[in-house]
Motif scaffolding. Sequence first.
Motif, PDB file in Angstrom:
ATOM      1  N   VAL A   1       0.800  -0.981  -0.148  1.00 26.12           N
ATOM      2  CA  VAL A   1       0.003  -0.036   0.361  1.00 26.12           C
ATOM      3  C   VAL A   1       0.307   1.647  -0.096  1.00 26.12           C
ATOM      4  O   VAL A   1       0.150   1.603  -0.822  1.00 26.12           O
ATOM      5  N   PRO A   2       1.697   1.244   0.706  1.00 26.32           N
ATOM      6  CA  PRO A   2       2.353   2.220   0.924  1.00 26.32           C
ATOM      7  C   PRO A   2       4.049   2.381  -0.437  1.00 26.32           C
ATOM      8  O   PRO A   2       3.899   3.687  -0.811  1.00 26.32           O
ATOM      9  N   ILE A   3       4.182   1.726  -1.216  1.00 24.13           N
ATOM     10  CA  ILE A   3       4.407   1.813  -2.360  1.00 24.13           C
ATOM     11  C   ILE A   3       3.419   1.703  -3.395  1.00 24.13           C
ATOM     12  O   ILE A   3       4.299   3.309  -3.603  1.00 24.13           O
ATOM     13  N   PHE A   4       2.736   1.307  -3.261  1.00 26.39           N
ATOM     14  CA  PHE A   4       1.826   1.915  -4.486  1.00 26.39           C
ATOM     15  C   PHE A   4       1.202   3.781  -4.434  1.00 26.39           C
ATOM     16  O   PHE A   4       1.104   4.220  -5.689  1.00 26.39           O
ATOM     17  N   ILE A   5       1.042   3.696  -3.244  1.00 31.14           N
ATOM     18  CA  ILE A   5       0.814   5.439  -2.490  1.00 31.14           C
ATOM     19  C   ILE A   5       2.203   6.509  -2.756  1.00 31.14           C
ATOM     20  O   ILE A   5       2.053   7.186  -4.183  1.00 31.14           O
ATOM     21  N   CYS A   6       2.726   5.786  -2.404  1.00 30.47           N
ATOM     22  CA  CYS A   6       4.333   6.715  -2.950  1.00 30.47           C
ATOM     23  C   CYS A   6       5.184   6.502  -4.603  1.00 30.47           C
ATOM     24  O   CYS A   6       5.597   7.524  -5.188  1.00 30.47           O
ATOM     25  N   VAL A   7       4.917   5.537  -5.116  1.00 35.63           N
ATOM     26  CA  VAL A   7       5.284   5.804  -6.186  1.00 35.63           C
ATOM     27  C   VAL A   7       4.532   5.459  -7.563  1.00 35.63           C
ATOM     28  O   VAL A   7       4.412   6.746  -8.590  1.00 35.63           O
TER      29      VAL A   7
ATOM     30  N   ALA B   1       1.759   7.587 -11.642  1.00 32.56           N
ATOM     31  CA  ALA B   1       0.269   7.496 -12.513  1.00 32.56           C
ATOM     32  C   ALA B   1      -0.487   9.459 -13.219  1.00 32.56           C
ATOM     33  O   ALA B   1      -1.157   9.632 -14.549  1.00 32.56           O
ATOM     34  N   VAL B   2      -0.464   9.435 -12.063  1.00 33.17           N
ATOM     35  CA  VAL B   2      -0.986  11.099 -12.114  1.00 33.17           C
ATOM     36  C   VAL B   2      -0.367  11.713 -13.527  1.00 33.17           C
ATOM     37  O   VAL B   2      -0.749  12.599 -13.541  1.00 33.17           O
ATOM     38  N   VAL B   3       1.313  12.120 -13.111  1.00 38.72           N
ATOM     39  CA  VAL B   3       2.007  13.169 -14.340  1.00 38.72           C
ATOM     40  C   VAL B   3       1.303  12.093 -15.847  1.00 38.72           C
ATOM     41  O   VAL B   3       1.825  13.106 -16.744  1.00 38.72           O
ATOM     42  N   LEU B   4       1.674  10.882 -15.617  1.00 33.89           N
ATOM     43  CA  LEU B   4       1.443  10.600 -17.187  1.00 33.89           C
ATOM     44  C   LEU B   4      -0.061  10.520 -17.231  1.00 33.89           C
ATOM     45  O   LEU B   4      -0.329  11.263 -18.843  1.00 33.89           O
ATOM     46  N   ILE B   5      -1.209  10.824 -16.875  1.00 35.90           N
ATOM     47  CA  ILE B   5      -2.349  11.336 -17.243  1.00 35.90           C
ATOM     48  C   ILE B   5      -2.456  12.736 -17.307  1.00 35.90           C
ATOM     49  O   ILE B   5      -2.833  12.734 -18.605  1.00 35.90           O
ATOM     50  N   THR B   6      -1.300  13.616 -16.843  1.00 42.62           N
ATOM     51  CA  THR B   6      -1.798  14.713 -17.397  1.00 42.62           C
ATOM     52  C   THR B   6      -0.790  14.942 -18.758  1.00 42.62           C
ATOM     53  O   THR B   6      -1.020  16.145 -19.631  1.00 42.62           O
ATOM     54  N   ALA B   7       0.382  14.648 -18.781  1.00 39.52           N
ATOM     55  CA  ALA B   7       1.017  14.633 -19.574  1.00 39.52           C
ATOM     56  C   ALA B   7       0.356  14.113 -20.683  1.00 39.52           C
ATOM     57  O   ALA B   7       0.565  14.215 -21.904  1.00 39.52           O
ATOM     58  N   LEU B   8      -0.779  13.024 -21.427  1.00 41.53           N
ATOM     59  CA  LEU B   8      -1.191  12.292 -22.221  1.00 41.53           C
ATOM     60  C   LEU B   8      -2.336  13.156 -22.242  1.00 41.53           C
ATOM     61  O   LEU B   8      -2.300  13.696 -23.667  1.00 41.53           O
TER      62      LEU B   8
END
Length: 133
Positions: A6-12, A17-24
Amino acid sequence: MSGVLVPIFICVVLPIAVVLITALTKINADNRRTQVIIKAIEANNDIDADKLADSLKKPQRTPLELLNLRLLRGCIFSFIGLALAIVGIVNLANGALSSSDQVTVPLMFGGASLAIGLSYVVVYFVTRKQINR
């Protein structure tokens, strides 16, 4: 095992994913604009491509809109910082020393928010003088 995932998914994974979605999203918008310009040029040779490209640009904010947005953000952050500082001081006055988190956390976040808000207000007043010239 799930306590580690859970911390790995939240922190990494989540920030990536957010940066990838905004860039796309930005890339897709640019591609659509260029497709519209290409189709317009192919369909009719009398169209001025420069004017068409200017009309498809993202609208820019006026200096007055930027100024008002800075003042709004400055007021919001300043009032949030003030409210959090008041909560921390009230908790301190009520004797919340047994749990220092009730005093420390609101004062830390309140101080940071107040600093951000005051910096927005300072930038507002400085740029207001420059715009009036």
